[in-house]
Motif scaffolding. Structure first.
Motif, PDB file in Angstrom:
ATOM      1  N   HIS A 276     -86.423  -8.417 -13.481  1.00 45.75           N
ATOM      2  CA  HIS A 276     -85.935  -7.342 -14.339  1.00 45.75           C
ATOM      3  C   HIS A 276     -85.048  -7.887 -15.457  1.00 45.75           C
ATOM      4  N   PHE A 277     -84.043  -8.665 -15.080  1.00 45.18           N
ATOM      5  CA  PHE A 277     -83.108  -9.152 -16.097  1.00 45.18           C
ATOM      6  C   PHE A 277     -83.751 -10.158 -17.046  1.00 45.18           C
ATOM      7  N   LEU A 278     -84.670 -10.984 -16.553  1.00 46.66           N
ATOM      8  CA  LEU A 278     -85.380 -11.898 -17.451  1.00 46.66           C
ATOM      9  C   LEU A 278     -86.248 -11.136 -18.440  1.00 46.66           C
ATOM     10  N   SER A 279     -86.940 -10.093 -17.961  1.00 45.00           N
ATOM     11  CA  SER A 279     -87.788  -9.320 -18.873  1.00 45.00           C
ATOM     12  C   SER A 279     -86.947  -8.551 -19.888  1.00 45.00           C
ATOM     13  N   GLU A 280     -85.815  -8.002 -19.459  1.00 46.03           N
ATOM     14  CA  GLU A 280     -84.955  -7.294 -20.409  1.00 46.03           C
ATOM     15  C   GLU A 280     -84.380  -8.245 -21.448  1.00 46.03           C
ATOM     16  N   ALA A 281     -84.081  -9.466 -21.038  1.00 47.46           N
ATOM     17  CA  ALA A 281     -83.507 -10.447 -21.974  1.00 47.46           C
ATOM     18  C   ALA A 281     -84.551 -11.024 -22.917  1.00 47.46           C
ATOM     19  N   PHE A 282     -85.722 -11.393 -22.401  1.00 43.37           N
ATOM     20  CA  PHE A 282     -86.669 -12.159 -23.206  1.00 43.37           C
ATOM     21  C   PHE A 282     -87.885 -11.385 -23.703  1.00 43.37           C
ATOM     22  N   ILE A 283     -88.265 -10.334 -23.032  1.00 40.68           N
ATOM     23  CA  ILE A 283     -89.429  -9.561 -23.471  1.00 40.68           C
ATOM     24  C   ILE A 283     -88.992  -8.345 -24.283  1.00 40.68           C
ATOM     25  N   TYR A 284     -88.124  -7.519 -23.687  1.00 41.72           N
ATOM     26  CA  TYR A 284     -87.729  -6.272 -24.340  1.00 41.72           C
ATOM     27  C   TYR A 284     -86.528  -6.426 -25.261  1.00 41.72           C
ATOM     28  N   LYS A 285     -85.801  -7.539 -25.122  1.00 41.77           N
ATOM     29  CA  LYS A 285     -84.635  -7.837 -25.982  1.00 41.77           C
ATOM     30  C   LYS A 285     -83.546  -6.763 -25.906  1.00 41.77           C
ATOM     31  N   THR A 286     -83.431  -6.104 -24.763  1.00 37.76           N
ATOM     32  CA  THR A 286     -82.386  -5.084 -24.600  1.00 37.76           C
ATOM     33  C   THR A 286     -81.118  -5.665 -23.984  1.00 37.76           C
ATOM     34  N   ALA A 287     -81.226  -6.864 -23.414  1.00 40.52           N
ATOM     35  CA  ALA A 287     -80.083  -7.470 -22.725  1.00 40.52           C
ATOM     36  C   ALA A 287     -79.931  -8.925 -23.147  1.00 40.52           C
ATOM     37  N   PRO A 288     -79.250  -9.172 -24.270  1.00 43.93           N
ATOM     38  CA  PRO A 288     -79.038 -10.558 -24.690  1.00 43.93           C
ATOM     39  C   PRO A 288     -78.275 -11.347 -23.628  1.00 43.93           C
ATOM     40  N   LEU A 289     -78.393 -12.656 -23.670  1.00 44.98           N
ATOM     41  CA  LEU A 289     -77.773 -13.505 -22.654  1.00 44.98           C
ATOM     42  C   LEU A 289     -76.256 -13.579 -22.831  1.00 44.98           C
ATOM     43  N   THR A 290     -75.596 -12.536 -22.389  1.00 46.50           N
ATOM     44  CA  THR A 290     -74.130 -12.509 -22.351  1.00 46.50           C
ATOM     45  C   THR A 290     -73.716 -12.788 -20.899  1.00 46.50           C
ATOM     46  N   ILE A 291     -72.425 -12.874 -20.651  1.00 47.77           N
ATOM     47  CA  ILE A 291     -71.943 -13.106 -19.291  1.00 47.77           C
ATOM     48  C   ILE A 291     -72.373 -11.967 -18.359  1.00 47.77           C
ATOM     49  N   GLY A 292     -72.476 -10.748 -18.897  1.00 45.86           N
ATOM     50  CA  GLY A 292     -72.897  -9.605 -18.101  1.00 45.86           C
ATOM     51  C   GLY A 292     -74.330  -9.723 -17.610  1.00 45.86           C
ATOM     52  N   VAL A 293     -75.162 -10.448 -18.331  1.00 41.73           N
ATOM     53  CA  VAL A 293     -76.559 -10.656 -17.935  1.00 41.73           C
ATOM     54  C   VAL A 293     -76.702 -11.978 -17.189  1.00 41.73           C
ATOM     55  N   MET A 294     -75.955 -12.978 -17.604  1.00 44.42           N
ATOM     56  CA  MET A 294     -76.036 -14.283 -16.949  1.00 44.42           C
ATOM     57  C   MET A 294     -75.598 -14.201 -15.483  1.00 44.42           C
ATOM     58  N   ALA A 295     -74.584 -13.397 -15.199  1.00 41.40           N
ATOM     59  CA  ALA A 295     -74.079 -13.302 -13.820  1.00 41.40           C
ATOM     60  C   ALA A 295     -75.172 -12.850 -12.848  1.00 41.40           C
ATOM     61  N   PRO A 296     -75.879 -11.735 -13.110  1.00 41.36           N
ATOM     62  CA  PRO A 296     -76.932 -11.357 -12.163  1.00 41.36           C
ATOM     63  C   PRO A 296     -78.100 -12.351 -12.135  1.00 41.36           C
ATOM     64  N   LEU A 297     -78.371 -13.003 -13.262  1.00 41.37           N
ATOM     65  CA  LEU A 297     -79.424 -14.020 -13.263  1.00 41.37           C
ATOM     66  C   LEU A 297     -79.043 -15.190 -12.355  1.00 41.37           C
ATOM     67  N   ILE A 298     -77.801 -15.620 -12.429  1.00 44.05           N
ATOM     68  CA  ILE A 298     -77.328 -16.737 -11.602  1.00 44.05           C
ATOM     69  C   ILE A 298     -77.304 -16.327 -10.131  1.00 44.05           C
ATOM     70  N   VAL A 299     -76.769 -15.137  -9.850  1.00 43.49           N
ATOM     71  CA  VAL A 299     -76.701 -14.672  -8.459  1.00 43.49           C
ATOM     72  C   VAL A 299     -78.106 -14.548  -7.868  1.00 43.49           C
ATOM     73  N   ALA A 300     -79.018 -13.955  -8.602  1.00 39.49           N
ATOM     74  CA  ALA A 300     -80.386 -13.797  -8.094  1.00 39.49           C
ATOM     75  C   ALA A 300     -81.050 -15.162  -7.885  1.00 39.49           C
ATOM     76  N   SER A 301     -80.860 -16.079  -8.825  1.00 37.01           N
ATOM     77  CA  SER A 301     -81.474 -17.406  -8.707  1.00 37.01           C
ATOM     78  C   SER A 301     -80.934 -18.167  -7.504  1.00 37.01           C
ATOM     79  N   PHE A 302     -79.619 -18.212  -7.360  1.00 32.93           N
ATOM     80  CA  PHE A 302     -79.030 -18.908  -6.217  1.00 32.93           C
ATOM     81  C   PHE A 302     -79.417 -18.238  -4.900  1.00 32.93           C
ATOM     82  N   SER A 303     -79.505 -16.924  -4.913  1.00 29.92           N
ATOM     83  CA  SER A 303     -79.882 -16.199  -3.697  1.00 29.92           C
ATOM     84  C   SER A 303     -81.317 -16.509  -3.294  1.00 29.92           C
ATOM     85  N   ILE A 304     -82.207 -16.557  -4.270  1.00 35.59           N
ATOM     86  CA  ILE A 304     -83.607 -16.897  -3.982  1.00 35.59           C
ATOM     87  C   ILE A 304     -83.692 -18.306  -3.400  1.00 35.59           C
TER      88      ILE A 304
END
Length: 143
Positions: free
Chosen positions: A90-118
Motif C-alpha cells: 500500500h505505502f509503496l504504491s501510494e509513494a511511487f505509483i499514485y504519488k499521494t504519499a511522498p517519502l517523508t518520515i511519516g511514510v518511511m516509518a511504516p515502510l521500515i516497520v513493514a519491511s523489518f517485520s516481513i
C-alpha cells in the motif's frame, strides 16, 4: 519456544499498540493523514477515507496482537505476515505509483516497520517446530 520467536512476539505487540494509536488518531482527526502520510494530495483525504484507514489499521493491529499471543499458530502467522506485505504494498504504491504519499518520515516509518517485520517473520519460520505431517513425510522419503 525459541528466543527469536519471543523477541518477535514483543515486536508484534509493540507494533500493534502503535497501530491502535494510529487508529484513534484517524478517527479523531482526519487531518492527521493529510499532514503525516498523504501529503502529496491532502485534498483527497476526508473523514470517510480516514475512518476506513483507521478500521484497516485496527484490524491489522488485532491480527498482529493475536499472533503475538499464539505465535505458533501457523495459519495466524501467515495471515499476520500478509498484513505487513499488504501495508508495504500500500505505502509503496501510494509513494511511487499514485504519488499521494511522498517519502517523508511519516511514510518511511511504516515502510521500515513493514519491511523489518516481513524479514523477521520470514526468519521466524525457521524457528517453528516440525509438525507431525512434516516428520511423517520426511520419514517416508527415507524409506
Amino acid at each position: 519456544m525459541s528466543r527469536f520467536l519471543n523477541v518477535l512476539r514483543s515486536w508484534l505487540v509493540m507494533v500493534s499498540v502503535i497501530a491502535v494509536g494510529n487508529t484513534v488518531q484517524s478517527f479523531r482527526d482526519h487531518s492527521f493523514l493529510s499532514e503525516k502520510l498523504y501529503t502529496g494530495t491532502p485534498e483527497f483525504v476526508n473523514g470517510l477515507q480516514a475512518r476506513t484507514f483507521g478500521v484497516w489499521t485496527l484490524l491489522s493491529s488485532i491480527i498482529r496482537c493475536a499472533c503475538a499471543i499464539d505465535i505458533q499458530n501457523r495459519t495466524l502467522y501467515h495471515i499476520t505476515l500478509w498484513t505487513f506485505v499488504l501495508a508495504l504494498g500500500h505505502f509503496l504504491s501510494e509513494a511511487f505509483i499514485y504519488k499521494t504519499a511522498p517519502l517523508t518520515i511519516g511514510v518511511m516509518a511504516p515502510l521500515i516497520v513493514a519491511s523489518f517485520s516481513i524479514i523477521g517473520m520470514l526468519i521466524g519460520f525457521q524457528c517453528f517446530p516440525e509438525t507431525q505431517e512434516e516428520v511423517g513425510t520426511r520419514q517416508k522419503k527415507r524409506n
